[in-house]
Enzyme design. Structure first.
Site, PDB file in Angstrom:
ATOM      1  N   MET A  26     -17.462 -35.296  44.911  1.00 36.44           N
ATOM      2  CA  MET A  26     -19.189 -35.720  46.187  1.00 36.44           C
ATOM      3  C   MET A  26     -19.270 -34.995  46.997  1.00 36.44           C
ATOM      4  O   MET A  26     -20.133 -34.725  48.519  1.00 36.44           O
ATOM      5  CB  MET A  26     -19.095 -36.765  45.830  1.00 36.44           C
ATOM      6  CG  MET A  26     -19.135 -37.924  44.974  1.00 36.44           C
ATOM      7  SD  MET A  26     -21.220 -37.301  44.180  1.00 36.44           S
ATOM      8  CE  MET A  26     -21.949 -37.270  44.722  1.00 36.44           C
ATOM      9  N   ARG A  27     -17.971 -34.276  47.232  1.00 37.31           N
ATOM     10  CA  ARG A  27     -18.342 -33.788  48.453  1.00 37.31           C
ATOM     11  C   ARG A  27     -19.093 -32.221  49.259  1.00 37.31           C
ATOM     12  O   ARG A  27     -18.847 -32.379  50.145  1.00 37.31           O
ATOM     13  CB  ARG A  27     -16.140 -33.309  49.138  1.00 37.31           C
ATOM     14  CG  ARG A  27     -16.082 -32.543  50.310  1.00 37.31           C
ATOM     15  CD  ARG A  27     -14.687 -32.451  50.667  1.00 37.31           C
ATOM     16  NE  ARG A  27     -13.771 -33.323  50.658  1.00 37.31           N
ATOM     17  CZ  ARG A  27     -12.861 -33.936  50.097  1.00 37.31           C
ATOM     18  NH1 ARG A  27     -12.096 -33.295  49.058  1.00 37.31           N
ATOM     19  NH2 ARG A  27     -11.786 -34.727  50.335  1.00 37.31           N
ATOM     20  N   ALA A  28     -18.835 -31.813  47.917  1.00 35.98           N
ATOM     21  CA  ALA A  28     -19.910 -30.863  48.070  1.00 35.98           C
ATOM     22  C   ALA A  28     -21.078 -30.753  48.235  1.00 35.98           C
ATOM     23  O   ALA A  28     -21.418 -29.751  49.318  1.00 35.98           O
ATOM     24  CB  ALA A  28     -19.995 -29.998  46.557  1.00 35.98           C
TER      25      ALA A  28
END
Length: 680
Positions: free
Chosen positions: A274-276
């Site tokens: 989910m970092r993107a």
């Protein structure tokens, strides 16, 4: 102090400037990784940015740059009494490639910690960079454990130093900028993901632009102060714009519609985790603030995707970075909020709202794109390496000596682990056993130089017999420097994997060479994952050549392999002797990195007088120098001569077939490359 080159005087490089400016507006974006060829103003732009970042107010005398308005309650120099802050310029701290862990995170005085129970802490570069810029040139050449520490601190906003139960924590929030030349090796995908944005830079091919670059650089070299003075107005305007964007940032609205576009884009391009999504949201918000708007638009999301996603799409070093822009536009259209389709509020196609030539416009062009994910193709008939039909025109043993065009490689596979025997002391990696700074503790010794890893039990054992003589009267242990013991640890090292590939006519059958290339490609992928250097020697016709000198760039080796032609005789001895020359030079350059020789051949030596005997003598030369080796036997068919096995015995190594090279083969998962040689 030398006068830095003005940021606004940089010609072109819109994406580089935009990526840096967005991080200056919102450090929460997570930094920027600048990828590109040498001589493209990467370092110049980073150093020039420092003059544009607003000044910071710090607590007087605090080594950790605490904010007087909200000082860090855990600051090692605290607690801080109320006092007026002192303003100073934000620092730009450069982390050299050869830095130690202590230099990066700081060091505890272990002797005082044990004997006095005090946290005597010497700050490192992370403390110096707090509330400033941390610049890592050639970040891909930095040791992996240092990159891990660096990115962990950047993600958490704090640095932790722990030594044998003694802990120190301090704030470490900074704008992280890394630069790298992909030709010198790639970062692991896990580390790439920790950089918020990435930009690709390349030298302009426009003649007028190149002329202007040279003109400005010569003018700066002749009179740095005078040149900077001519750009002072543009620098001041850009500095004010950054400050205004920072002030506007908290008021920027990220609506549900554009948030859905962000999520849909990340899902469509199958990025991991989910970092993107989070980085894209922060980047789009920063883009809106930079353009002076209080609402994020679809164009902000598109630009954020082009900056935040390309490096997260890579699955292995052979994939080309980049995004399919048609797919991106389609995804944004499909996920776009319906209320924005009436055309009443069309976004400004220029995120900057202007097209200044001073570099402050920085609206950012689209990052140069390459093809999407590139998966190494299978053989031309679609067969796997073990399915080449015998007796066909392309079957092994049916080729001629004429040169043939390069063939595509078969699909790569997971290989067995090939390791160098013994215990080395080379660069940290994941292949062979070695004495390292990180790993399991195996013993203790007296420190040679600065103490880095304390062996507590051995230190106490060394100090205990002397307590009465030293007049110990209280609970504390009286420890002197002679008592300190350094922990010896065992981990894994990276090796130099030198491939010697037979490209002669006996290997030239298309199905067979496709399988061979697939095997070498698989070994290259394994070398990338284990942090090895690689080199490539090929031989065919009358001679051998170094197709790729030893390098950390395995994708360069893969590229050379794909274009490898075949045909002609088999000068096996020449290939082995050329490999010997390469290894001899590398031993002088890097004596601690142990080599692993991988010879890919069917063992059929031809050309010249006594070619087989000459190849045997060349093999024994490698054996006499203790070079670990493995021969990948490419012979196929019902009748096998076993020449590759004979070559392996001369080398003092072992031979494996293409099928045995697979990690899931019956032969097992791990093979020591000299086990067979020792048994013989």
């Amino acid at each position: 102090m030398s006068t830095p080159y003005p940021f606004t005087a940089i010609v072109g490089q819109d994406d580089l400037r935009l990526g840096l400016l967005l991080n200056a507006v919102s450090p929460a974006v997570g930094g920027v990784l600048v990828r590109g060829e040498k001589g493209t103003a990467k370092s110049t732009a980073v150093r020039a940015l420092a003059a544009l970042v607003p000044q910071v107010s710090v607590v007087p005398g605090c080594r950790f740059s605490c904010d007087p308005v909200a000082p860090d309650p855990a600051c090692p120099d605290g607690p801080h009494a109320e006092a007026a802050g002192v303003s100073r310029a934000a620092r730009t701290v450069e982390l050299p490639v050869g830095a130690s862990e202590d230099r990066l995170v700081g060091a505890l005085d272990i002797e005082r910690a044990l004997s006095e129970g005090v946290k005597a802490f010497e700050p490192g570069l992370l403390a110096d960079a707090h509330r400033g810029i941390l610049y890592v040139d050639e970040v891909n050449l930095l040791h992996d454990h240092l990159v891990d520490l660096l990115l962990d601190a950047a993600a958490m906003g704090a640095s932790y130093v722990e030594r044998e139960g003694v802990s120190v924590r301090h704030a470490a929030r900074f704008l992280l900028v890394g630069t790298m030349n992909p030709e010198e090796g790639e970062l692991r995908p896990q580390l790439l993901d920790r950089f918020g944005l990435t930009v690709e830079v390349a030298a302009s091919r426009d003649t007028d632009e190149r002329v202007e670059v040279v003109r400005r650089r010569l003018a700066y070299d002749d009179d740095p102060e005078g040149f900077a003075a001519r750009w002072a107005g543009e620098e001041s305007a850009l500095r004010e714009r950054i400050a205004a964007a920072r002030a506007l940032l908290p008021r920027v609205v990220l609506g549900d519609g554009v948030l859905r576009q962000i999520a849909a884009t990340c899902a469509a391009f199958e990025v991991d985790g989910m970092r993107a999504d989070i980085v894209m949201a922060r980047t789009a918000t920063a883009l809106a603030a930079w353009a002076g708007r209080e609402e994020v638009t679809a164009d902000d999301v598109r630009q954020a995707a082009l900056l935040a996603l390309p490096h997260r799409r890579r699955r292995n070093p052979f994939d080309a970075p980049g995004l399919d822009e048609d797919k991106l536009d389609q995804t944004l259209d499909e996920a776009g909020p319906q209320e924005n389709n009436d055309g009443d509020d069309q976004p400004d196609p220029d995120p900057d709202g202007g097209g200044d030539d001073d570099g402050g416009g920085g609206g950012g062009g689209v990052p140069p794109q390459a093809d999407g994910d590139r998966t190494p193709p299978r053989g031309e008939s679609g067969d796997t390496p073990s399915q080449a039909p015998e007796g066909s025109p392309d079957a092994p043993g049916r080729s001629t000596g004429a040169e043939q065009q390069p063939v595509a490689s078969a699909e790569p596979f997971r290989t067995k682990m090939l390791s160098v025997p013994g215990l080395g002391e080379g660069a940290a990696g994941r292949r062979s056993r070695a004495r390292t700074e990180h790993g399991r503790t195996t013993g203790a010794r007296r420190p040679q130089g600065a103490l880095t890893k304390l062996h507590l039990a051995a230190t106490v054992q060394a100090a205990a017999p002397h307590q009465r003589a030293r007049g110990r009267s209280g609970r504390g242990l009286v420890v002197r420097r002679d008592d300190l013991r350094q922990a010896t640890r065992e981990g894994r090292e990276g090796n130099l994997v030198l491939f010697v590939v037979d490209a002669s006519g006996s290997m030239a059958a298309r199905q067979r060479m496709s399988a061979v290339k697939g095997a070498v490609l698989s070994l290259l992928l394994d070398a990338y994952q284990r942090r090895d250097k690689v080199g490539l020697v090929t031989f065919r016709g009358k001679e051998a050549e170094v197709a790729l000198p030893p390098t950390s760039s395995v994708d360069a080796a893969a590229s050379r392999l794909e274009s490898l032609p075949t045909g002609g005789r088999t000068p096996l001895a020449a290939g082995l002797l050329k490999a010997h020359d390469v290894l001899r030079v590398e031993r002088l350059r890097d004596p601690s990195r142990r080599p692993l020789l991988v010879v890919v051949t069917d063992g059929r030596a031809t050309g010249g007088p006594e070619p087989v005997a000459l190849a045997g003598r060349a093999g024994r030369l490698h054996r006499s120098e203790g070079t670990a080796s493995v021969v990948v036997d490419c012979e196929s068919g019902y009748v096998r001569l076993g020449l590759a096995g004979e070559l392996a015995r001369e080398l003092g190594g072992t031979a494996v077939t293409l099928d045995e090279l697979r990690a899931d083969s019956i032969a097992g998962l791990v093979k020591d490359v000299t086990a067979a040689g020792r048994a013989a």
